[in-house]
Scaffold this active site. Structure first.
Site, PDB file in Angstrom:
ATOM      1  N   HIS A 185      36.527  46.997  58.483  1.00 51.82           N
ATOM      2  CA  HIS A 185      36.243  46.437  60.228  1.00 51.82           C
ATOM      3  C   HIS A 185      37.824  45.949  60.646  1.00 51.82           C
ATOM      4  O   HIS A 185      37.892  45.929  61.682  1.00 51.82           O
ATOM      5  CB  HIS A 185      35.416  45.241  60.139  1.00 51.82           C
ATOM      6  CG  HIS A 185      34.098  46.416  59.680  1.00 51.82           C
ATOM      7  ND1 HIS A 185      33.311  46.395  61.236  1.00 51.82           N
ATOM      8  CD2 HIS A 185      33.476  46.696  59.880  1.00 51.82           C
ATOM      9  CE1 HIS A 185      32.030  46.643  61.232  1.00 51.82           C
ATOM     10  NE2 HIS A 185      32.524  47.453  59.927  1.00 51.82           N
ATOM     11  N   HIS A 241      32.202  44.851  51.358  1.00 51.68           N
ATOM     12  CA  HIS A 241      31.867  46.186  51.884  1.00 51.68           C
ATOM     13  C   HIS A 241      30.469  46.045  51.400  1.00 51.68           C
ATOM     14  O   HIS A 241      29.647  46.252  53.209  1.00 51.68           O
ATOM     15  CB  HIS A 241      32.536  47.213  51.365  1.00 51.68           C
ATOM     16  CG  HIS A 241      32.034  48.637  52.090  1.00 51.68           C
ATOM     17  ND1 HIS A 241      32.750  48.471  53.302  1.00 51.68           N
ATOM     18  CD2 HIS A 241      32.302  50.026  51.860  1.00 51.68           C
ATOM     19  CE1 HIS A 241      32.546  49.774  53.861  1.00 51.68           C
ATOM     20  NE2 HIS A 241      32.359  50.695  52.580  1.00 51.68           N
ATOM     21  N   HIS A 280      32.865  38.360  58.895  1.00 47.26           N
ATOM     22  CA  HIS A 280      32.980  39.039  60.289  1.00 47.26           C
ATOM     23  C   HIS A 280      32.402  38.095  61.296  1.00 47.26           C
ATOM     24  O   HIS A 280      32.176  37.767  62.206  1.00 47.26           O
ATOM     25  CB  HIS A 280      31.644  40.101  59.918  1.00 47.26           C
ATOM     26  CG  HIS A 280      31.503  41.356  59.282  1.00 47.26           C
ATOM     27  ND1 HIS A 280      31.977  42.640  60.074  1.00 47.26           N
ATOM     28  CD2 HIS A 280      31.009  41.388  58.343  1.00 47.26           C
ATOM     29  CE1 HIS A 280      32.513  43.693  59.294  1.00 47.26           C
ATOM     30  NE2 HIS A 280      31.872  42.784  57.928  1.00 47.26           N
TER      31      HIS A 280
HETATM   32 MN   LIG Z   1      32.146  43.665  56.292  1.00 45.94          MN
END
Ligand SMILES: [Mn+2]
Length: 396
Positions: free
Chosen positions: A84, A202, A10
């Site tokens: 994402h 995930h 991220h």
């Molecule tokens: Mn993720």
């Protein structure tokens, strides 16, 4: 043969709108890669390397700087995209990194890709690109929605014929439910068999199990994702204060297909849940306060039968970031009967109140709800029954 398995990095995520959190996510990635290159033959990144599909130039540069470390040592990095950072566009940020020879993208492709680390296999439409490292094959694909899985059976697409790894960025029912979530795209039985290692992404909490002849592993996010992903939870059950330890954060080093978790030092997240009156809350927070370091992120979740002033509570617990969330019942006497919020507000108003009290509250969501309110079905609002109902989150 030894490899590193990293997921849910991220990069670029300004958690709670704090730019320094994005720097901390990047720092964890650098640390993981620095450790990995010391002993690993290759590195797997199982999706959500970026927080969005269109990272800023700054975030992109962070990724390029870190990924140049394995490249300089000749250590290949294999990656898939996540929910994402995937895109419907023809060229994604992963294609860009691949052009720079920083990663090797695994999964469905329009064009054939063949190089030192990748081979392509023709399928109905386009190609499936697989990684190759010595005798080991690396299969996999980027994130797909549950609608996609209704039409496709990946057990017919992925069939290992040698020692192989499968990379997926998906939620699996049995594991999602273990973390209190009903969000998933697959069941365990839908996963192709015969792989020696399932390099999953995930789910943001580290988790490992066995599947068929292999290890099935989620490393989790490199930094704590939210207060459901706590380091420590303090929970007042009405009689005593309980301390619950959360999951560790880090990634896996896998030697001969045996995973070993490598913990990273990350920002501590402390979750406090108390259902009590003001006086009890103050006393409990004094006790807890001494156990919380000043660099911690702290959420204090308060519930009680009647509202009280929380302004004097803010200062009791020190922390880098302190969030107080209250859920006071609006108890009013009317003809001797207790009236609940549901008696005052309609469905839509309750939903708006719930959203506005949420952590990443988005004004547009509320506007959408008001606009669509005419079309909304009437549903009964769930009332908290157990600890899970305090809000457990695990993925994205
Ligand atoms: Mn993720």
């Amino acid at each position: 043969m030894r490899f590193a398995h990293i997921a849910d990095v991220h990069l670029g995520y300004e958690q709670y709108k704090l730019p320094y959190r994005s720097a901390e996510f990047a720092e964890s990635f650098r640390r993981a890669v620095e450790i990995a290159v010391e002993s690993c033959d290759f590195i797997l990144i199982s999706g959500d390397l970026f927080h969005t599909s269109r990272p800023t130039p700054e975030t992109l540069k962070e990724a390029m700087d870190v990924l140049s470390i394995p490249r300089e040592r000749g250590i290949p990095v294999f990656a898939i995209d996540g929910n994402h950072d995937r895109t419907r566009r023809k060229v994604s940020v992963y294609h860009l990194l691949e052009s720079l020879e920083l990663i090797n993208l695994i999964g469905f492709r329009d064009e054939r890709v063949e190089n030192r680390w990748l081979v392509s296999e023709k399928i109905d439409r386009g190609y499936i690109v697989k990684g190759v490292f010595g005798d080991v094959e690396i299969h996999g694909m980027g994130y797909m929605s549950s609608v996609w899985f209704e039409k496709k059976d990946i057990r017919k697409i992925f069939k290992p014929e040698c020692d192989a790894i499968l990379m997926l960025h998906q939620g699996v029912k049995e594991i999602a439910e273990r973390f209190g979530s009903g969000s998933y795209e697959l069941k365990m039985e839908d996963i192709p068999r015969g792989y020696l290692y399932y390099a999953m992404g995930h789910i943001h909490k580290a988790f490992e199990t066995n599947y068929d002849i292999g290890k099935f592993v989620y490393p989790g996010s490199l930094q704590r994702w939210d207060f459901g992903d706590y380091e420590v939870r303090f929970y007042w059950d009405g009689l005593r204060l309980k301390t619950i330890g959360g999951t560790k954060k880090g990634f896996y080093i896998v030697e001969n297909f045996e995973p070993r978790f490598l913990e990273l030092n990350v920002r501590p997240f402390i979750d406090v849940k108390i259902e009590a009156d003001e006086k009890t809350v103050k006393k409990l927070l004094m006790d807890i306060g001494g156990k919380i370091s000043s660099d911690s992120f702290v959420r204090i979740d308060l519930r009680w039968r009647e509202p009280y002033d929380v302004s004097s509570i803010q200062g009791i617990v020190r922390g880098k970031y302190v969030q107080i969330r209250t859920r006071f019942e609006r108890v009013k006497m009317k003809g001797g009967k207790k009236i609940k919020p549901e008696d005052f507000f309609d469905e839509v108003e309750l939903k708006v109140i719930e959203l506005a009290g949420g952590k990443d509250y988005n004004a547009q969501d509320i506007v959408n709800i008001l606009v669509q309110s005419d079309e909304m079905e009437t549903k009964t609002l769930r009332k908290p029954k157990s600890l899970l109902d305090w809000g457990v989150s695990y993925e994205d």
